[in-house]
Structure formats: structure tokens, C-alpha cells
Design a protein around this motif. Structure first.
Motif, mmCIF file in Angstrom:
data_model
loop_
_atom_site.group_PDB
_atom_site.id
_atom_site.type_symbol
_atom_site.label_atom_id
_atom_site.label_comp_id
_atom_site.label_asym_id
_atom_site.label_seq_id
_atom_site.Cartn_x
_atom_site.Cartn_y
_atom_site.Cartn_z
ATOM 1 N N LEU A 247 0.847 -1.183 0.000
ATOM 2 C CA LEU A 247 0.000 0.000 0.000
ATOM 3 C C LEU A 247 0.889 1.241 0.000
ATOM 4 N N ASP A 249 0.652 4.077 1.685
ATOM 5 C CA ASP A 249 0.980 4.505 3.048
ATOM 6 C C ASP A 249 1.943 3.527 3.722
ATOM 7 N N PRO A 353 -11.360 -2.164 8.110
ATOM 8 C CA PRO A 353 -11.202 -0.992 8.976
ATOM 9 C C PRO A 353 -12.198 -1.077 10.134
ATOM 10 N N VAL A 355 -14.910 0.069 12.088
ATOM 11 C CA VAL A 355 -16.045 1.000 12.049
ATOM 12 C C VAL A 355 -17.213 0.385 12.807
ATOM 13 N N ASN A 377 -9.377 5.134 11.284
ATOM 14 C CA ASN A 377 -7.924 5.007 11.070
ATOM 15 C C ASN A 377 -7.308 3.796 11.769
ATOM 16 N N PRO B 353 -14.815 3.461 5.046
ATOM 17 C CA PRO B 353 -13.407 3.541 4.688
ATOM 18 C C PRO B 353 -13.218 2.998 3.277
ATOM 19 N N VAL B 355 -11.883 0.755 0.884
ATOM 20 C CA VAL B 355 -11.216 -0.544 0.773
ATOM 21 C C VAL B 355 -11.678 -1.221 -0.517
ATOM 22 N N MET B 375 -5.790 2.171 -0.866
ATOM 23 C CA MET B 375 -6.935 1.633 -0.126
ATOM 24 C C MET B 375 -6.629 1.453 1.353
ATOM 25 N N CYS B 376 -6.304 2.535 2.019
ATOM 26 C CA CYS B 376 -6.038 2.515 3.453
ATOM 27 C C CYS B 376 -6.074 3.945 3.969
ATOM 28 N N ASN B 377 -6.658 4.144 5.121
ATOM 29 C CA ASN B 377 -6.613 5.445 5.799
ATOM 30 C C ASN B 377 -7.355 6.559 5.052
ATOM 31 N N MET B 379 -11.378 7.827 3.375
ATOM 32 C CA MET B 379 -12.817 7.597 3.444
ATOM 33 C C MET B 379 -13.408 7.826 2.056
ATOM 34 N N PRO B 403 -9.403 11.525 6.216
ATOM 35 C CA PRO B 403 -10.508 12.115 6.983
ATOM 36 C C PRO B 403 -10.273 13.556 7.434
#
Lengths: 420, 420, 420, 420
Positions: A247, A249, A353, A355, A377, B353, B355, B375-377, B379, B403
Motif C-alpha cells: 500500500l 501509506d 477498517p 467501524v 484510522n 473507509p 477498501v 486503499m487505506c486510511n 474515506m 478524513p
């Protein structure tokens, strides 16, 4: 009459569970030197001292303060010092500075625990049945809360010991002989609507409900976690040097921190060793890979031509199994050879994630801050680890950490889309 | 014969769409002073110059380099300078430093675009049908890619203009008379399995598929976005001072940056005004609230006794509606009064999120980096804004931002769990 | 009668000097593309545009605003935008964000300069002799101030061009043939009390006085600056890898930033080249080493068995020499071969921290902020560089920069304690 | 014969001084709880544990390792853990992480000290006179080194206790009655050449020499330090809000950290109190102001129409006085009422940056790193404080800290240029 029943049965049971939970926390501290109690090796970790005090504060604040006749706090500033994150309860000492408080001393904190224990037990005896029924859910929450801190106490300590060049040991070296990892198999699950979440029978955290329906497309689920041996293949295949596996990040985190292996892996000469709570020892290829971030778990899965399961797939696949495995109670303090159990050894990162479930409502007041405000997060982990008390583990339990966290006992289990 | 057909119909159509898309980007730059082309007001933003060059680089790299006989790059270093994030294509100039490149000049970048346009159009004429069929998906992707940068060009410019104390205007003040917001109603949706995602008919980004089933519990869906007027009530009710309304990360972000209102809201004396691409003007209570983070949207929803819809709820609820609304094509460059359209004006933050859908597989090679690795962190946002080209908007379109992002035209629409 | 004399002689002279100074600044901008005017490559640097505007603002604020009948500022916000650091004049736009202002445009800033020039010249003609005498010191200060910004304009531009991978040239390549460095000799100076500082005859900045006595122990002074060739020996002898040669703060800076050679030195294959305002070219061993920090100068001197001179030693040693050398006026924009001149080519770092001379008092009011408030954490440099206007150079001139600054034309000259 | 003399006189004297110095360090730790030994409240501070170990390491490394027959280190990793900043001795544990080492335990560190003490004393007895003469300077340096750490141990502990909300006390409250500050007088000193620095008679650090001549213009020197009472006037006159009183870097530091009073001043209700090693107590206006940065000292002096003395002025003015005052030996641990002594109570900031004296040469090898490499970005302080051992104080002693440091016992004494 229910009241009578509660009087004769539940009070002693509750009291014993309370005593046992409290005692287990202190037992975990037995191997510590006094100096170890104050260690805070990063802002995410807390000193053992703080865990001891905070878990006392929880009962003092949420039960004694509300129920004890003529309540006076053990110390007027402890609420400020040992509140973790409850805005509704007031200001608090900054988290990254928890390791800077040499006072109160360890002895004073144990005295604080004694005082809370005695007043709690006295309260449990003296209140009437109605009051007991009212506080029972909070009492139970407090005990599960303390179990969470038992696990954190160990993982935080491992982190602090792991960076000390002297590599202190928490427990003596293990004498268990090496074992084989189980053979990896794939279990197929057809597409269907599944019920997910806690059904309300027995304790659960609020974030495990409401029970609701989720549609799962067909998927395959691995029979055991990924092992150190398999992870070594990923490393050998330049897994940490190929951005296409990561990914965005994750790649940035890897570059920034310089990850090239799981946390606690070191080279001694040319040998791979791993720091454990029982000391440094040769890396065991049969153990589940552990202390990896979500980013590493995700990159491994991509490299392996698979993916991480969602938390719903995990729950659906694991559902019928009995809850057993290598938990804190075994006092191994480390994962054993990767086997068929879906619980214990290592938490597994899911692709989900963290939620809210549909219809989720946090409790009113301060205790509503327990879980709900963290639903952003972070990623869900499932299954429990070798540092989790067995009584704490449930099918529907949702653990959660940010995707770059590595200091928990975190590994992975693979899933795949079913072939079309 | 398909080949013939493509020859007589598709080539001119493709060429015209290509020309139109490219021309629209440049038309957006018409109001700029030469000095504006270089502005990068934060690392997340890019200078207009860079948007112009990068969108040319996309066609040069992914089509010309692979297909043009005797290809030579327009400039040997432009690939380094104008690659955005494609690791597979090689190293690149650091994103936060895009504003530091005075050279190539704006004139040179327009010359770059001319060259790429001419070579692309020439290529489109000269290749055979098979080749055309092969590049068409990439050509189409390139045009949608350029549309995304049209929107970013405007939002990035707004950010840069918005912090200049001279508050430059991108376009003359609007003369539209104030309008009324539509009345808020709630639409009920029963629990059911729903099909979600793109069905493969016409263009879609890879992240919009595969089409798959999702079970939705019953929910209610608001008939229009939340307005500035409603958001002012949240502010007046101390919405920015009550941690119980906020996610933990959101509260931390709010405290760190000092948010007390949406981005671009200012006080002139005691009057609330808002900076727009058409200049600063009194805040219009009928407009959808805009330029808020996910955290603010989430806090507002909690305050209002509601929640954000998931992206699946949004897609299920909006499904049957026609795609129309206030898009870039209207050249209003700002949301209009909040009405019943589910598209345009403001992107709405969802509770989902970002994904992968079940079965998602990114494309092989560099273009696989387009969506999947983010696809991380982040929205998901849905619906398009006043800065989105109309042709770019689709029911299944998934926009995504972290976010805490506020510089896009982002607002919210409420949802509720259906009463039990 | 003095007034008469001033009328017939001084006014035209003053006006011509004013016009010349202002014109020289703009002449320096002739080679720029419009895009270059906005470059700010680090917080220490300012965009050419800002230098142009700020030097106009100086005259507008400190002369026109106080003297012009019916004064109105050219633009009500320019004082906010173009004040550099004068707290007494009010708030100002943050320094690190100077590059974010595309407006006012370059054309508007030139118009601002035109307006200030015309009003200044008109004022110079219209005021009476007494008023002229009153503003003359500020007028002169303003012109010297503008000369300082001429040098900064070049060094800031070099920094911005130097990091652009296209390595733009400010001026065409030099055609000067390579020259030899002068032979290094040592000049002995006996111990004695010396008078240091400006004697008040002609212009000087306030920090150059009061003239006062300093006792100097005997020392030897090098006849020319250290050359690139000599500095290469330091590098070859692992000068950048031996902490024993470095100040503690210097070693930390070196490690943090990764210095391994002067700024603007690069390797092209195995050849050392240097980026100059006239483009990249092979490193000339005969030139004075340039673009080094104080820390590097100090480490070199230690390696060479010598030390840096104090600013007093420099002034005492250089005292009798004529002020001539390679200044901005030569338009070489780069140091020439290291020769016997004590001025020009490169500023030399001295061992003297920048502090007040005994009896120093800054002016009252805003102009007192010009020099005095910076007397901490900086080191004194002496002698002027190839980017300093010749008229700006004086024996007593004290330039100052923090010890880690490298983007000025900074080199070194050695000194030694006299043998006992 | 000198050897005989040394045998009969010096060895016992040396041994007794060694024992006394070592014992005094440990006596300072008597009031500590075991938990206090590990406190590191900021990177500039070190834990008491570390001070104890590092001062043992100094003797082990610089004497035992070089002289002890068959030397083996007490622990193979202690050199890595307890080296402070000697690059020549090898790598070391990062300074900011000194507080993270719970192991070795306090008991182990005391055992380390015991071992070093015994081996040192045994060595002192067993070596011959020539060897004794060779190690004597290093032994002496080691004892002065330990005295420096005695002072730091107290100031570091004060810092750590000062931020603990429980405000622990190091010693019981003082019962000394309040006293009056002496009347402020001005002493005139004529312009002259003065000899500065240590003359080589008795111990001095290398940075106190060589003795050399400095020319001092005429100046006036205050008869006592500035008091809390006077400093309150500065605060009341908006001293912390007027940038014209501050150095530019000082103003930036003040704004960044939010200084509005000296360190350890607090408000309890409307009363000003001060945290001391003997607990929190009302601010005493007669005491010297203490725990201020150089920036605050400089701003105060400017506000008072005076300036700070240079270190040369201080040494010239103080020269004839006897060294007496309120030192560590008094065990007051806090300044007393400001009186006429030029030593003790508080170090005074001078206007002199810390640089080398003419002819300064650090020692060869690792001990050359003791002082020389810090000669940049720090200011000289003179005179000793209430935490300095009396035997450590000398006329020529040069203490140095960065201009923003506040956790030492730092105050100021004013000077003035003599009226012309």
C-alpha cells in the motif's frame, strides 16, 4: 426469588472473579525489578506502574465514586494522573509523559490498589440487590478492562526490554522442544448472508454489536497463520524492496522507519534471532510470524497471491470452532508452532477498517468513550494472542490498532476469493 | 465489419473527445495570471503548471512511449518531473517541492501539451484497428484522469488563493439571486441484499468493481445535504467545543489545527463570510455546508442524532436517480442552494473507509497503481461536486480522501438506522 | 551657505545614486523568466518578487509615510505583505510563505516600484534643506539596504536554480580561461592594542561601531583564501568522516543533513562539477572554496593545523589594503582564482560570534531593529563576495549568518597563533 | 626527593579526596526514592542513575583501562551505555533515551561504583611515583568532572520533580527567615588592558586558558544580582510582551514555548509561588531571579537601561574578591537573599559567546573532547550557584549553556558602559 439467589450465589462469585482478576495483574508484575515499573518506551506504551494505577482508577471512578457512601478519592490528584482518555471525566496527564512520574512510588500504587480492592469488596457485600444489579455490568466491564491491560502490560514491557541493549528477560528461557507447523490447507466458504456480531448472551464490548447481517461472497480461508518460515521467503524474494507489493501509506511507513523484517528480529552475525519475553533465541520457522504491521501483513498476502480476510469472513469461517489456543494462561508468553487453532498465539490482521456495526450506539456518559470514539484510522484484529487472557477471548471480539502498529503480538492468516 | 465501423465512427469521436478534454483543462487556466501557475500552497496540492504537464505526461508515458514508432520523449527529464506516484515508472521529483520548479516555464509546458496532442492525434489516425482497440481503454482512462485533474486544478487553486490576504478571484462575482434550501425529508429503505458496484457497461475505474452483493439493514436517507444554516446551529451549540461529539482522532486534529468552522469561512467584523472562487461573500444559509473534513461531518451527524450513510447505503438509495446537478460544466464554481439532487454541489462523506470490493484486482503494471495502493486510511465520498465535470460523474464512482482533508468541495448528507 | 551647496550639489547626486541603486536591482532581474520571480526554495530565501517589493516598501515606510504630504500607501495591504521583520511597524506575512503569493503580480510590483521611485524623486526635489538633512541618513540606509538585497536576490536565486533538476542558468557560461591560485604565504602580526570599528567618516551600519580598542595577541594571517584544491585534500583525507575535526553542533548538522562536500558540488560520473550562476562546470581547484558552512570552515582549519581568524584579526590584518576585488560589478557571478585580494570572491567566516561592540546602541524606533536584534547565534563574515556590490564593501563591514548557512558565497581564510 | 614526598603526602591526600568526591555524589542521592533514579524529563537532562554510572565510567575508561594490570571492564556493555559524548571512545546509547534503561538496576550501578572505587584506590596504592604523576591530572579532572555532575544531578532532578503535578520535595522546607536584598550600587572600572584566564597555578579546565590580554573599555558593574522583586517590575511593565526588548531569536523562543515568567514560577490563585528543591513556597522578592534563559536576562537588562557584562568584565571586576558564597556545601539548595558576593546563589549569564581563548589547544585524544568541541552556539556563565560544590568555583571558571536553557540556577548581574 432472584434477589435471594443473587445474594447466595452471585456475590461470592463476583467477588472471587474480582479478586482473581486483580491478583492476576499483580502476578504479571512479579518478575519486575522496581526500576521496570516506570518504563515508557514510546507514547503508545504505558509504564507497568501506570497500568496498575489506571485499572484501580477505573473501579474507583466508575463504581466507588458513584456508589460508595461518603466517597473520598484515595488521592485528590490520582484522577488527573490516571485517567486515560475519558474527556467526560476531566483533564488528564499527557499520555507521552506517563513515564516521567517517579511519584507516586510503586509502593504507593500498590497501596492504592489495596484500598480500592478493599472498598470494592466491602461495597459488594454491603449494597442491596438492586444496586448490585446496577453496578454488575460496570464491574464486569472493569474486569474485562483490566484483562486488556494485562495484555498491554506484557506487550509494553516487551517493547521496553526489546530496545535495552542488555535485552532483559521477563521469564526464563523456554525449554519447549521445537515443533512442526501444521500443513496449510484451504477451506471453502460459499456466498451467503451471514449473521455477524454478538447476540447479547454473556459479556461483550459494545462494539461487538448489534448482531446484524452481512453478505459474504464466496471465499477460501487458510487453515493456519503464516509462519516465520514462509515470511522468510517473502523477505528473500525482496518483499521489503518492491513497492508494487505495498500500500502507498505502507511503503511510506516502511521507508520512513526502515523496516526490513518484523519487530524484534535481529541478526547475530549471520543468524536470525528473535527477542522474546523469555530472551533472545534463534528464529523458529514453525512459529506464526508475529509483530508485523498491517502494512506488512497486506504486502505479504499480495506477494503470496492471496489477501487478508475481512473480519466478517474470519468470524464466519471460525464461527463453529471451540475457543482454545495458546493464551496468557499458558504462561509461554510467545506463540507456539502454527497449528489449526483459530485463536491464540497471534492476533490476525483483517482487511476490515474498524467501524461501527449498523445500529451501533455507544453507552451514554463517560463509558461511551470506551470504544466508539476510536472508530477511525484503525484496522480490526481477531482471535487473541499468547498474551491475551483466555477468558477474554470470544468469537465476536474486535481488537483494533493503527495499521503501522507492530508491538502487539500481531500476525496474519490468508484468505482468497473463491475461484469463479 | 467492426473494423470498418470503428474507422468511420469511433476514431473521429475518440479524437474529438480527446481534443475536448484537453481543451477544457486549458480553458480552466484562462483566468490565471502567469504567476498563478506555480502555486503550491500545501503538499497535498499541486501547481496548475504541474497539472497541465502531468496530464500530458500520462498520455506520453502510457500511450506514446508504448505505441509511437521511434518514440522519443519531449524532454528527457519530464518523466522524472511529472510522474505523480507510479513507482513502476521510476523515480520522481518530490511532491511537496512541485511548486519550486520555475522551469520548465508555462510556455514550455503548453508546448509540451501541443506536442503530445499532435502526436496523439496523429497516432490515433495512423494505427490499425487492433492497436486502436488495445489503446482505447488507456486513452479513455487518460481522459478520465485528466478530468480528475480538472477538479483538482480548481480546488488547489482555491486553496492557494484562499490564503493570499488579497483574496484573488478566479471568476467574477456571481449574480445569481439567493435561493431557498429544499425541505429536509427522510426516505426509508428496507433491509435487503443489494448489488453494489459497476456492472462493466461503459467506463469505470477499477475500484468501482467487481459488482457484488451487500446486505443492508433498514435505513433512512436524507433528501438533501446539510446546509450552512444547519451547520451554524451546530457551531452555535458549541459543536466545536464538545469532545463527546467527535471521534478521538478528529478531536486531536481539531485541537492541533484550531478548526472552529469550515475552511474558507471568515469573520468580517461580526459577519460570517465565505471565500469562493468568485470572491468573498456573505455566507448563504441555503447552500450545502462545504469544505469540511470527515471528522466535522461525523461530529455534525452525531450532534444531529443521525449518522453518515455508508457508501453502499448511498448507492442503494441514489440508484434509480438520474445523474444531474450543479457540476463544473455550469461554471458556477460553487454549490447552489441545497436541493433534491443526489449529485453535484458537494461530494458527501460516507461512513465507509476506502477498501477493495470483494474480488478486486488492480491492473498489471504501472496502471495498477492508479487506485489500489491507496486503499487505506481514506474515506469514500460520493456524488460529485460543482468542480466535477458532468461526464465524470457516475452512480458507482468512489472518490476518496483522508478524513482530515478539507480543501475539496466536501459536505455531508445524513442517514439514520430505521426505527426498530 | 551649506543649504545652497546642498541644493546645487547634493540633491542631484543623491537622486542619481537613488536612481542607480534602484535600477541595478531591476537590471539583476533582467535574465529572469516571469516564473522565476516567485521562487522561494527554503524559508531563509525570499522570492525575487519579494525582494523587489520589500526594497520599495522600505522607502515607502521609512521616508514617504513620514514625509510625503497627504501620504497614502500604494496599496493598503503591502505593508503587511512586504515588511520583513520590523515588529515596530506591525504584523507581517510569515516569512516561509513568501513564495505562496502569486498576487500581486510581477507587473504590479514593478508598478509599485515605479510609484515609489517617482514619489521619492519628487520628494527629494520638493523638501527644504532641513528636511533633506533629516532624511538623508535614512535615504542612504535605504540604498545600502537595497544593495544587501541585490546580493540576496542572487544567492536566493542560485539556491532555487540549484535544486531544479534542469539546472537553469542565470547567465551564459563563462569564457574566462582557468587561472592559477596565488601561492599561500603567512603574514605575521605582533601583539598589540588595535582600534576596531568604523570611525564615523562616511556611511556605516550601526553594528560597525563604536570604534573601540581590542587587544590582539600575536597571530599569523594567510595571504589568500583556501582553494577548492586544498579543500579536496581535506575531503580525500576523510575530513567529513572524522568527528575529532568538528565542533559538536557541526558534526550533528553534518550528520543530519548528510553533508559530504560544499553546497552545489555534484558528481557527474566520476567528475566533480559545480553548479554556478553561469551553469554547471568542472570544479576549478584554483578557485576559493565556496558555499561552505562555518562548521566546515572550522573543521577544515583544524585539519590544516590552523584556525579561523577573529573578525578583529581580519580587520587588523586587512586594514591598510585598498578595497578592490571581484564584486557584483564584474558580473562574473562567481569567485575567480584565489589571489591576494582581501576583498571579494567569497565572504570569509571568522571565529567571532556576532555580538555588539562596547558602547553599541541601536537607533530608536523601528530602524533600531535593523541589526541589533540579531546579535545572537550567528557568526561574523568579512570581506564581501562576487555577489556584493563594490560600493557596499568596507573594511569595517560585518556580515553575519548562522553557522550552518551555506547558500551565501562563503569561504575561509586561515590564521594561526604566532609561534611562542 | 619528590617521589618520597609524593609517597608520604600526596597518595593519602589524593585517595581521601577521591573518596570524598565519590561519597558526596552518593550522599546527594540519599533523599531519592528508587523510582527517582530513572527520571529523564527532557533530552538535556540525565537520570540520577546515569550520572552515577557515567562518573564511574569516566574513571574506569580514562584511568583503569589504561593503567590497571589485566584490566577487564566491569560489564562489557557499560562503555556503550555510559559514554556521554566521546566519539574517540566509540559509539554510545542515544542521549534522549537515557531514561529508558531500567537495567542495569540501581543496585547494579552502585555495585559498579563500588568496584571502580576499590580498583581505583588499589591502583593508587600500587602504582609507582612516575605513573602516579602521569595519572594525577586525569584523576583530578575526573573529580572535577564528578563535581559537575553533582550540580547537574540536582538541576536535572529539580526539572523532573518540577513537572510532576505532585511536586515532590528533595529536602524539607527551609526554615530560614526572609532576608533583605542588598542595596544596588555601581562600581566603576576604567578602560585598560587586563589579563584574563587561568595562570596555571592549581587545577583549571583547559578552556580557562591560556591566560591572555583583553582590552576593556570603561564600564560600570552592579554590586549584586537582579532580584525577583526587580524582575517582577519587568513583568509588570509588559516585559514579556514587548518585542523591542528582545533579541530576535529570544522573541521566537518565547513565543514558541510561551514563556511569561522564569521557570518554576507558578500562580496559586493570585499568589506567585516558586517550586524549589525544598518544595513550593511564596516567591521571595529579595532572592536573585533564577532559572531564566540568556534571552530573558538580555531582555531584562535592556529594559533596565543596562546590559549584561562580558565574561572579561566580570572576571576583571570580580578579580580581587575572595571566593565565598552560597554553594552546594550549604545544603540550602536554593539562592539566598541577593547580596554582595560575586559567587554562588546563581550563575550569571554574560554577554560573551563561548569561544576559545587565543592560543587555546584542546588535549590530544578523547579528553580533548571535554570542552573544545562545544565552543559554538553557547553563552558563558560565571560565578557558580547554590548547586555548585564550593571547591569547584574559581575566578576563571567558564560555564556555558545554550541561550534558551533555563533549568540551571541561572540569573544575571547588570553592567553599563561608563558615561562618556
Amino acid at each position: 426469588m432472584p434477589g435471594q439467589l443473587l445474594e447466595t450465589v452471585a456475590r461470592p462469585v463476583l467477588a472471587r472473579r474480582f479478586r482473581d482478576t486483580r491478583a492476576r495483574t499483580e502476578k504479571l508484575c512479579k518478575p519486575l525489578e522496581l526500576e521496570d515499573y516506570q518504563l515508557q518506551s514510546m507514547p503508545d506504551c504505558s509504564p507497568p506502574k501506570w497500568h496498575l494505577a489506571h485499572t484501580a482508577w477505573f473501579f474507583e471512578t466508575f463504581i466507588l465514586e458513584r456508589r460508595e457512601p461518603g466517597f473520598r478519592p484515595f488521592h485528590p490528584q490520582f484522577c488527573y494522573l490516571f485517567n486515560s482518555y475519558y474527556n467526560a471525566v476531566g483533564d488528564r496527564w499527557p499520555r507521552p509523559a506517563r513515564g516521567l512520574l517517579s511519584r507516586p512510588t510503586v509502593a504507593e500504587i500498590y497501596a492504592y490498589r489495596r484500598s480500592v480492592d478493599e472498598r470494592m469488596l466491602s461495597l459488594l457485600e454491603s449494597i442491596d440487590d438492586r444496586e448490585l444489579a446496577e453496578i454488575s455490568p460496570i464491574l464486569e466491564l472493569g474486569m474485562y478492562h483490566e484483562e486488556q491491560h494485562q495484555e498491554l502490560l506484557l506487550t509494553d514491557l516487551k517493547h521496553a526490554f526489546g530496545l535495552n541493549p542488555l535485552r532483559p528477560r521477563y521469564a526464563p528461557p523456554s525449554e519447549a522442544p521445537p515443533a512442526q507447523a501444521a500443513r496449510l490447507e484451504w477451506e471453502s466458504h460459499p456466498a451467503d448472508v451471514r449473521w455477524i456480531g454478538h447476540d447479547g448472551d454473556g459479556f461483550a464490548f459494545d462494539n461487538e454489536g448489534p448482531r446484524h447481517r452481512v453478505f459474504l461472497e464466496a471465499f477460501d480461508f487458510a487453515s493456519r497463520p503464516v509462519t516465520n518460515g514462509e515470511y522468510l521467503d517473502f523477505i528473500a524474494d525482496d518483499g521489503y524492496s518492491r513497492p508494487d507489493l505495498w500500500l502507498s501509506d505502507g511503503w511510506a511507513a516502511k521507508q520512513a522507519v526502515g523496516w526490513s523484517a518484523p519487530l524484534y528480529w535481529h541478526l547475530e552475525g549471520s543468524e536470525r534471532v528473535s527477542f522474546t519475553l523469555r530472551g533472545t533465541r534463534p528464529l523458529d520457522p514453525a512459529e506464526p510470524v508475529c509483530h508485523i504491521s498491517y502494512y506488512e501483513a497486506d504486502a505479504y498476502a499480495r506477494w503470496a497471491g492471496a489477501r487478508l480476510p475481512t473480519e466478517f469472513e474470519w468470524e464466519a469461517a471460525v464461527g463453529p470452532r471451540e475457543v482454545r489456543g495458546n493464551f496468557l494462561d499458558s504462561e509461554r508468553f510467545h506463540p507456539g508452532a502454527a497449528g489449526g487453532s483459530c485463536y491464540g498465539d497471534v492476533w490476525v490482521w483483517t482487511a476490515s477498517p474498524y467501524v461501527a456495526y449498523p445500529g451501533y450506539r455507544p453507552a451514554a456518559g463517560a463509558l461511551g468513550e470506551y470504544n466508539g470514539k476510536f472508530m477511525c484510522n484503525q484496522m480490526v484484529l481477531r482471535g487473541g494472542s499468547c498474551a491475551t487472557p483466555a477468558a477474554h477471548v470470544r468469537l465476536t471480539y474486535r481488537n483494533f490498532f493503527p495499521p503501522d502498529a507492530r508491538w502487539q503480538f500481531t500476525g496474519l492468516r490468508l484468505a482468497k476469493d473463491a475461484p469463479a
